[in-house]
Design a protein around this motif. Structure first.
Motif, PDB file in Angstrom:
ATOM      1  N   ALA A  47      40.156  34.855  41.232  1.00 61.15           N
ATOM      2  CA  ALA A  47      41.341  34.570  40.432  1.00 61.15           C
ATOM      3  C   ALA A  47      42.375  35.672  40.669  1.00 61.15           C
ATOM      4  O   ALA A  47      42.023  36.857  40.759  1.00 61.15           O
ATOM      5  CB  ALA A  47      40.966  34.504  38.959  1.00 61.15           C
ATOM      6  N   ALA A  48      43.644  35.293  40.744  1.00 62.08           N
ATOM      7  CA  ALA A  48      44.687  36.237  41.135  1.00 62.08           C
ATOM      8  C   ALA A  48      44.741  37.457  40.230  1.00 62.08           C
ATOM      9  O   ALA A  48      44.969  38.583  40.695  1.00 62.08           O
ATOM     10  CB  ALA A  48      46.043  35.530  41.156  1.00 62.08           C
ATOM     11  N   VAL A  79      39.050  44.190  38.730  1.00 65.08           N
ATOM     12  CA  VAL A  79      37.784  44.495  39.383  1.00 65.08           C
ATOM     13  C   VAL A  79      37.795  44.338  40.896  1.00 65.08           C
ATOM     14  O   VAL A  79      36.968  44.940  41.584  1.00 65.08           O
ATOM     15  CB  VAL A  79      36.656  43.605  38.801  1.00 65.08           C
ATOM     16  N   LEU A  80      38.700  43.521  41.448  1.00 67.00           N
ATOM     17  CA  LEU A  80      38.610  43.181  42.866  1.00 67.00           C
ATOM     18  C   LEU A  80      38.764  44.383  43.797  1.00 67.00           C
ATOM     19  O   LEU A  80      37.937  44.568  44.698  1.00 67.00           O
ATOM     20  CB  LEU A  80      39.622  42.090  43.220  1.00 67.00           C
ATOM     21  N   GLY A  82      32.229  33.376  43.814  1.00 68.49           N
ATOM     22  CA  GLY A  82      33.534  33.304  43.168  1.00 68.49           C
ATOM     23  C   GLY A  82      33.645  34.341  42.074  1.00 68.49           C
ATOM     24  O   GLY A  82      32.643  34.753  41.481  1.00 68.49           O
ATOM     25  N   LEU A  83      34.876  34.772  41.814  1.00 68.20           N
ATOM     26  CA  LEU A  83      35.181  35.671  40.702  1.00 68.20           C
ATOM     27  C   LEU A  83      36.202  34.942  39.843  1.00 68.20           C
ATOM     28  O   LEU A  83      37.359  34.772  40.253  1.00 68.20           O
ATOM     29  CB  LEU A  83      35.733  37.002  41.221  1.00 68.20           C
ATOM     30  N   ALA A 132      33.558  36.466  35.366  1.00 72.17           N
ATOM     31  CA  ALA A 132      32.188  36.352  35.866  1.00 72.17           C
ATOM     32  C   ALA A 132      32.175  36.145  37.369  1.00 72.17           C
ATOM     33  O   ALA A 132      33.101  35.560  37.942  1.00 72.17           O
ATOM     34  CB  ALA A 132      31.457  35.201  35.176  1.00 72.17           C
ATOM     35  N   ALA A 133      31.128  36.645  37.993  1.00 78.26           N
ATOM     36  CA  ALA A 133      30.813  36.277  39.371  1.00 78.26           C
ATOM     37  C   ALA A 133      29.992  34.998  39.329  1.00 78.26           C
ATOM     38  O   ALA A 133      29.140  34.824  38.449  1.00 78.26           O
ATOM     39  CB  ALA A 133      30.029  37.387  40.050  1.00 78.26           C
TER      40      ALA A 133
END
Length: 299
Positions: free
Chosen positions: A103-104, A110-111, A149-150, A275-276
């Motif tokens: 997600a942007a 966290v990214l 996915g995040l 969440a991952a």
């Protein structure tokens, strides 16, 4: 095109004998007796259809046919050795390709740290990063278009997927600087009842959309949605333009945009969950390795 049937032991025996040019030395290097070595060479010569070595009392020399085969044998064994090493690296999660959806807004939280940690631990893994909202991420996981996915607010009805919470954060109100509530440091959610809202379309993030609607409902009003936008940067721009207000995860405060303010909300006990997500039946070790990048550094 017919594929030649050349067993690896025969090629290996040929290569060692071509380097030693002596049956006894080659057999010792291979860890076998001379008769089995001679049999391997004869079988290979039968497949080629021509002698590969001249036998002499002093040893052996390569025939023109043997000299022609030698570079190809070396390449074949070297390629196989490299291929085995690469396959083992992928199997152990030390190399390969990992496709990540995110997600942007997570680029603000966290990214960056996650990618930095993962790249430090696994420098030979190629990361294929895709920016997408939550619903497309879930679809991409089911379609095996991404490996992990995040996303925000994972659904509760996805038994084929696993989820791990990696972040929770409160909501903030995003207001244009001209809004009557902008001078306050804390905004009562109920006081936004008369303002138009800019929101994420439900189809791209149903859980987050419903959570925001639920917050407003709990505060005693149904938000009057006048604009939709997919990206938080766009929503902030629409708020700046005076088209409405919005509720956003607190990390959105990292967006630097003149003309808007971020204010704490009361009640502020509701948090949004990041969440991952991954396929439960996925045995790709890279997925497990990425999840460990969220763990504290043991050092």
């Amino acid at each position: 095109m017919d594929r030649p049937e050349l067993p690896l032991p025969q090629l290996h025996a040929f290569l060692v004998l071509a380097e030693e040019l002596h049956f006894g030395n080659a057999a010792a290097r291979l860890g076998i007796a001379q008769p089995p070595l001679s049999q391997q060479i004869r079988r290979l010569e039968d497949k080629v259809g021509h002698p590969l070595f001249h036998r002499t009392p002093a040893g052996v020399t390569l025939t023109p046919v043997g000299r022609e085969l030698l570079p190809a044998a070396r390449r074949a064994l070297a390629d196989l050795t490299a291929g085995l090493a690469a396959a083992r690296a992928v199997g152990s999660g030390r190399a390969g390709r990992l496709r990540i959806g995110f997600a942007a807004s997570l680029a603000l939280t966290v990214l960056p740290g996650l990618l930095q940690t993962f790249r430090h631990r696994h420098p030979d893994v190629h990361l294929d990063i895709h920016e997408m909202t939550s619903a497309p991420q879930l679809a991409a996981l089911h379609e095996q278009a991404i490996d992990i996915g995040l996303l925000r607010e994972p659904p509760a009805d996805e038994p084929a997927l696993g989820f791990r919470t990696v972040l929770t954060e409160p909501f903030v109100a995003v207001l244009p600087t001209a809004h009557p509530l902008a001078p306050r440091q804390t905004v009562h959610l109920a006081d936004l009842a008369g303002s138009p809202f800019v929101l994420l379309p439900r189809e791209v993030g149903p859980q987050l959309h419903d959570q925001i609607i639920g917050l407003c409902t709990a505060a005693g009003f149904a938000p009057r949605i006048t604009q939709h936008a997919v990206e938080w940067q766009t929503m902030c721009a629409l708020v700046k333009a005076g088209l409405g207000v919005t509720l956003a995860p607190a990390s959105i405060r990292h967006i630097r945009l003149n003309g808007i303010v971020f204010r704490r909300l009361t009640p502020g006990d509701t948090r949004t969950r990041v969440a991952a997500a991954w396929r439960r039946n996925d045995r790709n070790p890279l997925v497990a390795n990425l999840l460990t990048a969220f763990d504290p550094d043991p050092s």
